[in-house]
Design an enzyme around this catalytic site. Structure first.
Site, PDB file in Angstrom:
ATOM      1  N   ASP A   1       0.826  -1.203   0.000  1.00  0.00           N
ATOM      2  CA  ASP A   1       0.000   0.000   0.000  1.00  0.00           C
ATOM      3  C   ASP A   1       0.868   1.264   0.000  1.00  0.00           C
ATOM      4  OD1 ASP A   1      -2.003   1.859   0.367  1.00  0.00           O
ATOM      5  OD2 ASP A   1      -2.236   1.442   2.509  1.00  0.00           O
TER       6      ASP A   1
ATOM      7  N   ASP B   1      -1.734   6.005  -5.081  1.00  0.00           N
ATOM      8  CA  ASP B   1      -2.056   5.054  -4.021  1.00  0.00           C
ATOM      9  C   ASP B   1      -2.440   3.673  -4.554  1.00  0.00           C
ATOM     10  OD1 ASP B   1      -2.829   3.799  -1.720  1.00  0.00           O
ATOM     11  OD2 ASP B   1      -4.586   5.066  -1.351  1.00  0.00           O
TER      12      ASP B   1
END
Ligand SMILES: *[C@@H]1O[C@H](CO)[C@@H](O)[C@H](O)[C@H]1NC(C)=O
Ligand SMILES: *[C@@H]1O[C@H](CO)[C@@H](O)[C@H](O)[C@H]1NC(C)=O
Ligand SMILES: *[C@@H]1O[C@H](CO)[C@@H](O)[C@H](O)[C@H]1NC(C)=O
Length: 431
Positions: free
Chosen positions: A139, A318
């Site tokens: 992530d 992201d």
């Protein structure tokens, strides 16, 4: 202590688990994607999954903003929205303002109990001595590593591999807790340091969290990997300790302080220590990081064919967000450039828009002067209902964030490198 015998066996284990040949002084990690998608049976959109994914993204940013404020003593520049941080001045994350604000404004708050929670890219790493394997989501929108801990007895930890500190000779209890809020609940536990290996690279005394409780957004059904590995800057780490990749750099496990992602159905890969030249063609177009917290860069223009309805905004790149999530007024402007599009807040869910399924407009994002197209099949999340001519768009508005979260909807179209050495994000054409 780490022994030679351990290193050898750990490497053998990893080599057996995934072919990770060294290239350009870096290593490759094969990623798998849980193919639940956001489209359920046929081409219908899965509304529950969409709302759950949106809620999860907003929560994650609130956690990072709180940590940034604690770590740096300053509000993150992107947190200009009133009460986004609420009273959580100690950065503990234990703050009710988000929920209560949503409650009072009647915002569509959805508990994360849906079976399909979006598309998650995952790979594996090991923790402890002897090494034990965990799958994690990689992530770039957060900075902490956590896995389910032996103390976690709630249902949300079931089915996941658990970390038993007592069973690892290199585990050290840091004597600090952590808590990250996620929608309806939180992920909390104890901080440790231990040996972490990823594709043959070793980080000694790596800070990590072992959960003792997890929210439903991390149950096996909603979150197939065991844990999550954050890959952004330390300033948004709730542990305020070096994240895994920074540790690998400082411990000289990689020579190039950059990592790269190919997120594509046809073979996804995380490359640690540079970029994998087998996976892209041409050169990278780089956008400088504007605030070292998230992988935050300027998004020049959002394009719809030749139109540029949104210009000069901040964005966060992201890998942990499925869609493109952005400031509601700008998202409204964006859809205004697609004839026939409609606000679907009342039908699909707050923040969502539809457009005619037959639309031929092409959507793209421009970074540092170069436009990258989003494949129509990625922008189109599916029909609202069977036989409907309205399709749901993958750009979603929120009143909680005033910037653009550039997630997998975009990242599946490009090869992306995250360069700590030069504090920039680079995009190139996938081979
Ligand atoms: C959050 O709300 C719950 C329920 O109203 C309350 O019990 C709890 O003390 C609150 N927590 C904080 C940190 O204010
Ligand atoms: C860890 O050790 C405990 C006993 O000390 C044992 O019951 C448990 O199975 C071990 N767990 C793992 C994952 O090795
Ligand atoms: C595209 O973005 C750039 C940089 O933000 C800006 O200077 C330019 O005016 C934008 N283009 C259009 C057509 O608005």
């Amino acid at each position: 202590m780490l022994t030679i015998a351990f290193v050898t066996s750990a490497l053998a284990l990893i080599a057996a688990a995934s072919p990770a040949p060294f290239d350009n002084n870096g290593v490759r990690i094969a990623l798998q994607k849980r193919d639940d998608g956001l489209q359920s049976v046929t081409d219908l959109v899965d509304v529950g999954a969409l709302l759950a994914a949106l809620e999860r993204t907003v929560s994650k940013f609130e956690n990072g903003f709180a940590a940034y404020k604690t770590n740096t003593g300053q509000a993150h520049p992107l947190t200009v929205l009133p009460d986004l941080l609420g009273g959580d001045d100690d950065g503990s994350g234990s703050d009710n303002s988000t929920l209560s604000r949503r409650g009072t404004t009647g915002r569509g708050y959805v508990p994360l109990t849906d079976d399909n929670n979006g598309e998650l890219w995952q790979g594996s790493l090991t923790i402890g001595t002897p090494a034990k394997t965990y799958t994690v989501q990689f992530d770039t929108g957060s900075s902490d590593l956590f896995v389910p801990g032996s103390q976690c007895s709630d249902a949300n930890c079931q089915g996941h591999a658990k970390y038993f500190p007592a069973n690892s000779s290199t585990s050290v209890d840091v004597k600090k807790t952590f808590q990250l809020n996620y929608g309806s609940g939180s992920v909390s536990g104890e901080q440790y340091t231990d040996t972490v290996t990823i594709s043959g690279l070793t980080s000694l005394k790596q800070r990590l969290g072992a959960t003792s409780s997890e929210s439903s957004s991390f149950s096996k059904a909603n979150f197939p990997p065991d844990g999550l590995m954050g890959m952004a800057y330390q300033s948004i780490s709730q542990y305020n300790a070096p994240p895994v990749f920074q540790s690998l750099v400082s411990q000289k496990q990689v020579t190039t302080p950059a990592f790269s992602f190919k997120l594509s159905q046809s073979g996804a890969e995380l490359f640690l220590g540079g970029a994998d030249s087998n996976l892209y063609t041409g050169s990278f177009t780089y956008a400088p990081v504007t605030t070292q917290g998230y992988w935050q860069v300027k998004l020049d223009n959002v394009t719809v064919n030749a139109a540029m309805p949104v210009n000069n905004v901040q964005s966060v790149i992201d890998t942990g967000t499925t869609l493109i999530v952005a400031d509601m007024p700008q998202v409204r402007q964006f859809y205004a450039a697609i004839p026939g599009s409609k606000d679907a807040s009342a039908t699909v869910g707050e923040g969502f828009f539809t457009f005619p399924c037959s639309a031929t407009e092409h959507v793209g994002l421009t970074f540092s002067g170069r436009n990258f197209a989003i494949a129509p099949s990625l922008f189109n999340l599916g029909r609202v209902s069977s036989g409907s001519n309205d399709c749901v768009g993958a750009v979603v508005g929120t009143n909680d964030l005033n910037f653009w979260v550039v997630g997998d909807t975009f990242l599946q179209n490009v090869y992306t490198t995250f360069d700590f050495g030069n504090n920039r994000v680079g995009f190139a054409t996938l081979k």
